[in-house]
Design a protein around this motif. Sequence first.
Motif, PDB file in Angstrom:
ATOM      1  N   VAL A 219      63.499 -40.799  14.920  1.00 47.17           N
ATOM      2  CA  VAL A 219      64.085 -42.025  14.764  1.00 47.17           C
ATOM      3  C   VAL A 219      65.318 -41.750  16.079  1.00 47.17           C
ATOM      4  N   ALA A 220      65.355 -43.438  16.270  1.00 44.74           N
ATOM      5  CA  ALA A 220      66.096 -43.288  17.688  1.00 44.74           C
ATOM      6  C   ALA A 220      67.246 -44.683  17.443  1.00 44.74           C
ATOM      7  N   PRO A 221      67.931 -45.142  18.804  1.00 47.57           N
ATOM      8  CA  PRO A 221      68.864 -45.694  18.480  1.00 47.57           C
ATOM      9  C   PRO A 221      67.731 -47.580  18.510  1.00 47.57           C
ATOM     10  N   THR A 222      67.149 -47.664  19.477  1.00 50.40           N
ATOM     11  CA  THR A 222      65.705 -48.288  19.579  1.00 50.40           C
ATOM     12  C   THR A 222      64.303 -48.119  19.288  1.00 50.40           C
ATOM     13  N   GLN A 223      63.745 -49.538  19.183  1.00 55.03           N
ATOM     14  CA  GLN A 223      62.498 -48.746  19.147  1.00 55.03           C
ATOM     15  C   GLN A 223      61.609 -48.056  19.839  1.00 55.03           C
ATOM     16  N   ALA A 224      61.834 -48.949  20.579  1.00 52.61           N
ATOM     17  CA  ALA A 224      61.248 -48.322  22.047  1.00 52.61           C
ATOM     18  C   ALA A 224      61.059 -46.843  22.159  1.00 52.61           C
ATOM     19  N   GLN A 225      62.931 -46.046  22.444  1.00 49.33           N
ATOM     20  CA  GLN A 225      63.050 -45.628  22.259  1.00 49.33           C
ATOM     21  C   GLN A 225      62.561 -44.288  21.728  1.00 49.33           C
ATOM     22  N   ALA A 226      62.648 -45.030  20.468  1.00 44.16           N
ATOM     23  CA  ALA A 226      61.236 -44.093  19.505  1.00 44.16           C
ATOM     24  C   ALA A 226      60.062 -44.050  19.958  1.00 44.16           C
ATOM     25  N   ASP A 227      59.339 -44.440  20.495  1.00 44.75           N
ATOM     26  CA  ASP A 227      58.025 -44.902  20.941  1.00 44.75           C
ATOM     27  C   ASP A 227      57.561 -43.630  22.253  1.00 44.75           C
ATOM     28  N   ALA A 228      58.388 -44.054  22.376  1.00 42.42           N
ATOM     29  CA  ALA A 228      58.479 -43.032  24.054  1.00 42.42           C
ATOM     30  C   ALA A 228      58.226 -41.380  23.244  1.00 42.42           C
ATOM     31  N   LEU A 229      59.196 -40.847  22.836  1.00 41.69           N
ATOM     32  CA  LEU A 229      58.845 -39.931  21.930  1.00 41.69           C
ATOM     33  C   LEU A 229      57.907 -39.481  21.143  1.00 41.69           C
ATOM     34  N   ALA A 230      58.122 -40.401  20.557  1.00 43.54           N
ATOM     35  CA  ALA A 230      56.640 -40.519  19.944  1.00 43.54           C
ATOM     36  C   ALA A 230      55.376 -39.827  20.868  1.00 43.54           C
ATOM     37  N   GLU A 231      54.934 -40.634  21.607  1.00 41.57           N
ATOM     38  CA  GLU A 231      53.656 -40.538  22.154  1.00 41.57           C
ATOM     39  C   GLU A 231      53.248 -39.328  22.757  1.00 41.57           C
ATOM     40  N   LEU A 266      33.334 -25.647  16.556  1.00 41.83           N
ATOM     41  CA  LEU A 266      32.151 -26.796  15.347  1.00 41.83           C
ATOM     42  C   LEU A 266      32.536 -27.965  16.323  1.00 41.83           C
ATOM     43  N   ARG A 267      34.357 -28.495  16.017  1.00 39.93           N
ATOM     44  CA  ARG A 267      35.021 -29.584  16.233  1.00 39.93           C
ATOM     45  C   ARG A 267      36.506 -29.586  16.394  1.00 39.93           C
ATOM     46  N   ILE A 268      36.673 -30.190  17.361  1.00 36.25           N
ATOM     47  CA  ILE A 268      37.542 -29.493  18.185  1.00 36.25           C
ATOM     48  C   ILE A 268      38.397 -31.573  18.330  1.00 36.25           C
ATOM     49  N   ALA A 269      39.401 -32.293  17.335  1.00 36.81           N
ATOM     50  CA  ALA A 269      39.903 -33.761  17.543  1.00 36.81           C
ATOM     51  C   ALA A 269      41.362 -34.077  17.454  1.00 36.81           C
ATOM     52  N   ARG A 270      41.861 -34.859  18.341  1.00 40.55           N
ATOM     53  CA  ARG A 270      43.387 -35.258  18.159  1.00 40.55           C
ATOM     54  C   ARG A 270      42.794 -35.954  16.437  1.00 40.55           C
ATOM     55  N   ARG A 271      44.044 -35.462  15.950  1.00 45.29           N
ATOM     56  CA  ARG A 271      44.103 -36.080  14.257  1.00 45.29           C
ATOM     57  C   ARG A 271      45.041 -37.345  14.566  1.00 45.29           C
ATOM     58  N   ALA A 272      45.032 -39.022  13.314  1.00 45.66           N
ATOM     59  CA  ALA A 272      45.735 -39.984  13.823  1.00 45.66           C
ATOM     60  C   ALA A 272      47.350 -39.816  13.413  1.00 45.66           C
ATOM     61  N   GLN A 273      47.522 -40.622  14.104  1.00 49.96           N
ATOM     62  CA  GLN A 273      48.997 -39.951  14.632  1.00 49.96           C
ATOM     63  C   GLN A 273      49.944 -40.850  12.932  1.00 49.96           C
ATOM     64  N   SER A 274      49.487 -39.616  12.321  1.00 55.44           N
ATOM     65  CA  SER A 274      51.218 -39.672  10.882  1.00 55.44           C
ATOM     66  C   SER A 274      51.967 -39.569  11.147  1.00 55.44           C
ATOM     67  N   LEU A 275      52.791 -39.516  12.543  1.00 59.99           N
ATOM     68  CA  LEU A 275      54.385 -39.740  12.857  1.00 59.99           C
ATOM     69  C   LEU A 275      54.942 -41.053  12.393  1.00 59.99           C
ATOM     70  N   LEU A 276      56.350 -40.803  11.673  1.00 58.83           N
ATOM     71  CA  LEU A 276      56.921 -42.275  11.140  1.00 58.83           C
ATOM     72  C   LEU A 276      57.965 -42.514  12.722  1.00 58.83           C
ATOM     73  N   ALA A 277      58.029 -43.378  13.549  1.00 58.02           N
ATOM     74  CA  ALA A 277      58.942 -43.496  14.886  1.00 58.02           C
ATOM     75  C   ALA A 277      59.483 -44.574  14.624  1.00 58.02           C
ATOM     76  N   GLY A 278      60.414 -44.863  14.658  1.00 56.67           N
ATOM     77  CA  GLY A 278      61.730 -45.874  14.785  1.00 56.67           C
ATOM     78  C   GLY A 278      63.438 -46.315  14.948  1.00 56.67           C
ATOM     79  N   THR A 279      63.868 -46.800  14.012  1.00 54.59           N
ATOM     80  CA  THR A 279      64.769 -47.515  14.099  1.00 54.59           C
ATOM     81  C   THR A 279      65.493 -46.718  12.685  1.00 54.59           C
TER      82      THR A 279
END
Length: 326
Positions: A219-231, A266-279
């Motif tokens: 959670v961050a004050p703005t969606q853009a800030q939260a997205d930057a942290l989530a990346e 056998l398999r190494i893969a990045r999992r789909a993002q299940s993170l909740l990010a936003g205000t």
Amino acid sequence: MSWRISILDKSPVAENDTAADALARTLQLARQAEAWGYHRFWIAEHHNTAQLASPSPELLIAWILGQTSRIRVGSGGVMLQHYSPYKVAENFNVLANLAPGRVDLGVGKAPGGLPLSTRALQQGVNPQEKGSFAEQLTQLDGWLTPSDNELRATPLPAIPVQGYLLGASIESALLAARLNWNFVFAAHLNGDPDLLRDVIATWRASSALDVIVAVQAIVAPTQAQADALAEKVEVWGVELVNGQRVSVASEEQAYAFARQAGSEPLRIARRAQSLLAGTAESVAAQLQALHDRWGIDEFIIDTPIADGQSRAQSLRLLAQTREVLA
């Protein structure tokens, strides 16, 4: 709003900080969490990493219990495969005597580290004698249950610890139900919505206890800030030829796990993002939607931010918004 919020903390070591700094922030966050109205505060277990300062949840639990007064404190979780179930029961019975009615024993099946640390932790242990994870958890449950046996895990507390099994499978949910333990679905490691649906359905059919789900949220004050942290947040799934399956925090760790295990990946893969990010309002709305859809009673919030100020801000904003909405 009928759902509770709790915290899973890993004592992350921020850039240019020490492990001592990280541990001090964990204590400060626990005190703040109590003031903000969080239901429980859990400590994770991770080994042989400079990025996290929490290999021994029991020690931090004792420290935090002594400097808080109401919030439940526990492990999220003790990696049982490394330890004697009897000793784990002794440790948590001591904690339950120190802070009656406030201690949670969360247990996990994962190793909490790469194979080198696992081998060091299990040096001298006979795997056949130790038995399966289900057998180990059954032993632990037995030691936590008062009995007339000559051998007991003393000191017996007036109020026993509450047991929680952390997992992401139907098998784990059924094991927890069989032992009448609480179950926590680890959506912060595997957010597959179909798996979540199936596990919750199995849990409801097998147990009358609450539906508890661990989620990653920023959670961050703005969606853009939260997205930057989530990346910056990653979860990688590793499946080896020898049958091992684990989740790690980077592609580098994934290949290191395979190398240290001596098994081809056998398999190494990045999992789909299940993170909740936003205000705070948008994340609270997402949690409410999950509650409405699945009837989730409690969310255990894992905020994967190393910077202590940003992590505390995230958890404070969420708690304040939940209180307003409630």
